[in-house]
Scaffold this motif. Structure first.
Motif, short mmCIF file in Angstrom:
data_model
loop_
_atom_site.label_atom_id
_atom_site.label_comp_id
_atom_site.label_asym_id
_atom_site.label_seq_id
_atom_site.Cartn_x
_atom_site.Cartn_y
_atom_site.Cartn_z
N PRO A 1 0.64 -0.80 0.35
CA PRO A 1 0.17 0.11 0.13
C PRO A 1 0.67 0.98 0.13
N GLN A 2 0.10 2.31 -0.30
CA GLN A 2 0.94 3.68 0.04
C GLN A 2 2.19 3.89 -1.17
N THR A 3 2.74 2.88 -2.21
CA THR A 3 3.59 2.40 -2.71
C THR A 3 3.76 2.31 -4.88
N PRO A 4 3.92 3.41 -4.75
CA PRO A 4 3.86 3.16 -6.75
C PRO A 4 4.84 3.16 -7.09
N THR A 5 6.18 3.92 -6.76
CA THR A 5 7.77 3.13 -6.68
C THR A 5 7.87 1.51 -6.37
N MET A 6 8.08 1.14 -6.67
CA MET A 6 9.46 -0.25 -6.62
C MET A 6 10.93 -0.11 -6.95
N ARG A 7 11.51 0.28 -6.49
CA ARG A 7 12.86 0.91 -6.52
C ARG A 7 14.10 0.45 -5.54
N SER A 8 13.87 -0.50 -5.12
CA SER A 8 14.52 -1.45 -3.69
C SER A 8 15.07 -2.44 -3.85
N GLN A 9 15.73 -2.92 -4.13
CA GLN A 9 16.60 -4.81 -4.53
C GLN A 9 16.30 -4.70 -3.40
N PRO A 10 15.77 -6.08 -3.23
CA PRO A 10 15.37 -7.20 -1.44
C PRO A 10 16.32 -7.94 -1.41
N VAL A 11 17.02 -8.85 -0.60
CA VAL A 11 17.75 -9.16 0.14
C VAL A 11 17.44 -10.82 1.07
N GLN B 1 -0.71 -3.35 -8.84
CA GLN B 1 -1.09 -3.11 -10.13
C GLN B 1 0.48 -2.87 -10.34
N GLY B 2 0.61 -3.56 -11.21
CA GLY B 2 2.36 -4.00 -12.12
C GLY B 2 2.40 -3.11 -12.80
N GLY B 3 3.84 -2.18 -13.11
CA GLY B 3 3.90 -0.48 -14.10
C GLY B 3 5.25 -0.88 -14.40
N ALA B 4 6.06 -0.07 -14.38
CA ALA B 4 7.66 0.10 -15.21
C ALA B 4 7.97 -1.06 -14.77
N LEU B 5 9.58 -1.21 -15.25
CA LEU B 5 9.24 -1.77 -15.04
C LEU B 5 11.61 -0.89 -14.74
N ASP B 6 11.81 -1.15 -13.27
CA ASP B 6 13.80 0.00 -13.85
C ASP B 6 14.03 -0.24 -12.57
N SER B 7 15.17 0.32 -12.02
CA SER B 7 16.26 0.10 -11.00
C SER B 7 16.92 -1.55 -10.78
N ALA B 8 16.57 -2.15 -9.58
CA ALA B 8 17.14 -3.28 -10.41
C ALA B 8 15.66 -4.34 -9.04
N PRO B 9 15.13 -4.46 -10.05
CA PRO B 9 13.74 -5.02 -10.18
C PRO B 9 13.90 -6.71 -9.62
N TYR B 10 14.61 -7.32 -9.95
CA TYR B 10 14.65 -8.72 -9.85
C TYR B 10 15.69 -9.24 -8.96
N ARG C 1 8.36 7.38 -11.23
CA ARG C 1 9.23 8.78 -11.40
C ARG C 1 9.31 8.41 -13.23
N PHE C 2 9.90 9.87 -13.55
CA PHE C 2 9.81 10.16 -15.25
C PHE C 2 8.63 9.99 -15.78
N GLY C 3 7.54 9.67 -14.71
CA GLY C 3 6.15 9.61 -16.14
C GLY C 3 6.56 8.44 -16.47
N GLN C 4 6.86 7.87 -15.61
CA GLN C 4 6.15 6.04 -15.84
C GLN C 4 5.61 5.86 -15.57
N ALA C 5 5.20 3.99 -15.85
CA ALA C 5 4.40 3.86 -14.54
C ALA C 5 3.70 2.83 -13.51
N PRO C 6 3.32 3.99 -12.46
CA PRO C 6 3.16 2.84 -11.72
C PRO C 6 2.54 2.13 -10.68
N GLY C 7 3.35 1.29 -10.48
CA GLY C 7 2.69 -0.36 -9.71
C GLY C 7 3.64 -0.11 -8.50
N ASN C 8 3.18 -1.55 -7.74
CA ASN C 8 3.14 -1.18 -6.26
C ASN C 8 3.32 -3.31 -5.79
N VAL C 9 4.19 -4.07 -7.19
CA VAL C 9 3.38 -5.59 -6.24
C VAL C 9 4.93 -6.12 -6.59
#
Length: 625
Positions: free
Chosen positions: A168-178, A585-594, A609-617
């Motif tokens: 929730p409250q997350t339109p950008t997934m930018r942080s690679q997990p560990v 909702q899925g959106g753009a893939l950016d940063s380090a997404p996998y 960011r940068f007008g790209q498609a938001p997502g939170n999954v």
């Protein structure tokens, strides 16, 4: 449920880099007298950018409405929108925040049902780390074997989605997990939350909530007593260490040299220390002619892992001092810039760490901008510097503002090194430093000859949002370089978005995959920019010889690293039913997404960011039985 907060006084969050150029021009649209006062403020001060994300590269209105209240407030008080919001009173900010959050539901009610039960809730103290930092291995090669990942190249064609988790409250997934043992640690950066999830079922072991939004990818390590910890950086320029078993905060250290410093690259753990890179957002303020630009500088800060105590500061230049008065009558400062956007790589053999830097933000220009810098691990002193692009200076005034009067003393190309340096190895056993640049060039340097150039390969046009963004990967023979260039046009014929495999020894292109627009089926309805947004911005990942590459159009592609053949692709721009009940909702893939571990591929989708498609999954894929 374990749920912890850091006691802080200030509010949260950073919004979008591109929106900073949109100074608060008054809306010409007449407003009804009965509308919410916050909506009126939005129309007058925000709509020009945030209602036009494709043109302005700012997060859209829906992304703002999805964010945590304190995240948007932080953007206006300390973040990207500080200058734009400087004329708003506290009451006006509160009214704007009230209106933006009117449609939000309860964002914590789902947690009780999602919490793990019994043994699934345990974080194993002795578990080994499968994925411990951005670079995957100590050389930043971003490479996993079949044994390390539990996945073989031939299995990618048979992957299927097994679960989706919504944040929730997350339109950008930018942080690679560990990942350690059966626990996946992941940051919901916009919401300032860090989760520990069970890798099998995605139930929640614990959730930690910070008062500041989180920003960087994560690192996993252990204290002297063997206790596992997760380290990250927040949007206010601090490094945080969290107990991996409980989610309790251990320490938080503000490492900023200037109030506009931020942490974008991942803080790296090595032998009892944390090495954290500093970037900055001051370029966003420079569009205001009354702003005294610029003082923020990049740096690496070494910290003690046990206590968070600062051990040394490795600067990219001397502190800024007064320069000339601008044509607007404002005092200018410099040198500034050379931010470090990337994750450092540790060279234990030579007792160094390597980082790439961005451009200068004001005059005078320095020899450390758009450069690779080798810092001494013991002292933080610069051992050597390789500068790829000289005299590059840029900020958001460089569209005619008074804070960008270079007078021929600088060029405006914005050729940062956004990705991390890799320590690769040639056939004869000698090391080679390889790194991509936003210029569209990939560089190979000799670490035993103070960064002497071995080869360079210019692939595409590069530019402000072009070239290589988040980095490269290697399988030991080839270097995999994604480009985020715009598609070729008559006035820019050398735009080459796509994936390129280079020979590690020579830099020659072995194979390439040119990005092409995919508006098939109903994609145009789901993703209106499908014919324009198709660059390969995120960093690749190599798994058993397969190369995973995301695109800002939301499609994940998997290539055969040797031949370039497409093995599998998956469109993430769609709605998902999630295991935790939060709308996905899925959106753009950016940063380090996998990342991948124990036979599962984990993919994060969404980047507003940068007008790209938001997502939170977060999506989990496994081979079909």
């Amino acid at each position: 449920m374990m749920h912890f907060r850091i006691p802080l006084n200030q509010r949260l969050r950073d919004l979008a880099l591109a929106a900073a150029i949109c100074l608060f021009a008054q809306s010409a649209v007449s407003q009804p007298q009965s509308i919410h006062p916050g909506e009126k403020i939005y129309q007058q001060t925000c709509a020009g950018c945030h209602d036009n994300p494709e043109a302005t590269r700012a997060p859209g209105r829906e992304s703002l409405q999805a964010m945590r209240r304190s995240t948007v407030d932080y953007a206006m008080t300390l973040g990207y929108m500080k200058i734009q919001a400087k004329n708003l009173s506290e009451k006006q900010r509160e009214q704007l925040l009230d209106w933006l959050g009117m449609e939000q539901q309860d964002n914590t009610a789902w947690l009780d049902a999602a919490m793990c039960k019994g043994d699934q809730a345990i974080v194993d103290k002795n578990a080994s780390g499968h994925i411990t930092s951005f670079g995957i291995d100590s050389r930043n090669l971003r490479r996993l074997s079949a044994e390390q990942s539990g996945l073989r190249k031939k299995e990618f064609a048979d992957l299927e989605l097994v679960w989706a988790f919504g944040f929730p409250q997350t339109p950008t997934m930018r942080s690679q997990p560990v990942i350690a043992g059966d626990t996946l640690f992941i940051a919901s950066t916009d919401a300032g939350r860090l989760y520990a999830l069970n890798t099998e079922t995605a139930c929640v072991k614990w959730m930690y909530e910070a008062d500041y939004p989180l920003r960087s990818s994560l690192s996993y390590g252990k204290l002297e007593n063997g206790s596992p910890v997760v380290v990250t950086g927040d949007a206010a320029g601090a490094v945080l260490t969290i107990d991996a078993r409980s989610g309790k905060p251990i320490w938080r250290t503000d490492i900023r040299l200037h109030e506009a410093n931020r942490i974008t690259g991942t803080p790296v753990i090595h032998e009892g220390r944390v090495y954290a890179p500093l970037s900055g957002v001051e370029i966003n303020y420079a569009g205001d002619d009354t702003y005294e630009c610029c003082k923020t500088q990049g740096a690496v800060i070494a910290l003690d892992l046990e206590s968070g105590k600062k051990l040394w500061t490795g600067r990219t230049m001397e502190p800024a001092s007064r320069q000339k008065i601008s044509r607007a009558g404002t005092q200018l400062w410099g040198p500034s810039g050379a931010p470090i956007w990337s994750t450092p790589v540790i060279d234990e053999k030579r007792n160094r760490l390597y980082v790439g830097t961005g451009e200068n933000n004001s005059l005078p220009v320095t020899g450390t901008s758009d450069a690779i810098i080798a810092f001494n691990l013991d002292t933080g002193e610069r051992d050597w510097v390789f500068q790829a692009t000289e005299r590059d200076a840029w900020n958001y005034a460089c569209t005619g503002g008074a804070n960008c009067d270079w007078g021929g003393k600088a060029i405006i190309v914005d050729h940062d090194f956004g990705g991390s340096v890799m320590i690769t190895q040639r056939k004869d056993g000698r090391d080679l430093l390889v790194v991509g640049q936003k210029s569209g060039t990939t560089w190979a340097l000799d670490p035993d000859k103070n960064g002497e150039l071995v080869w360079s390969t210019k692939i595409g046009s590069g530019g402000f949002l072009g070239g290589n963004h988040w980095g490269t990967a290697s399988d030991g023979e080839r270097v995999f370089v994604p480009l985020n260039d715009r598609s070729p046009t008559p006035d820019r014929p050398d735009g080459r978005p796509g994936m390129y495999a280079l020979d590690l020894e020579t830099g020659e292109i072995i194979w390439s995959h040119q990005a092409k627009a995919d508006c098939s089926g109903d994609r145009k309805q789901r993703f209106p920019a499908c014919d324009a947004r198709l660059g390969y911005s995120p960093v690749p990942l190599v798994v058993d010889g397969a190369v995973l590459q995301g695109s800002i159009d939301g499609i994940l592609r998997v290539f055969d690293g040797a031949s370039g053949d497409l093995l599998w692709k998956y469109d993430t721009v769609k709605s998902f039913e999630t295991v935790n009940g939060v709308p996905g909702q899925g959106g753009a893939l950016d940063s380090a997404p996998y990342v991948a571990a124990d036979g599962t591929l984990y993919v994060m989708s969404g980047y507003s960011r940068f007008g790209q498609a938001p997502g939170n999954v977060l999506l989990a894929f496994r081979p079909k039985p």
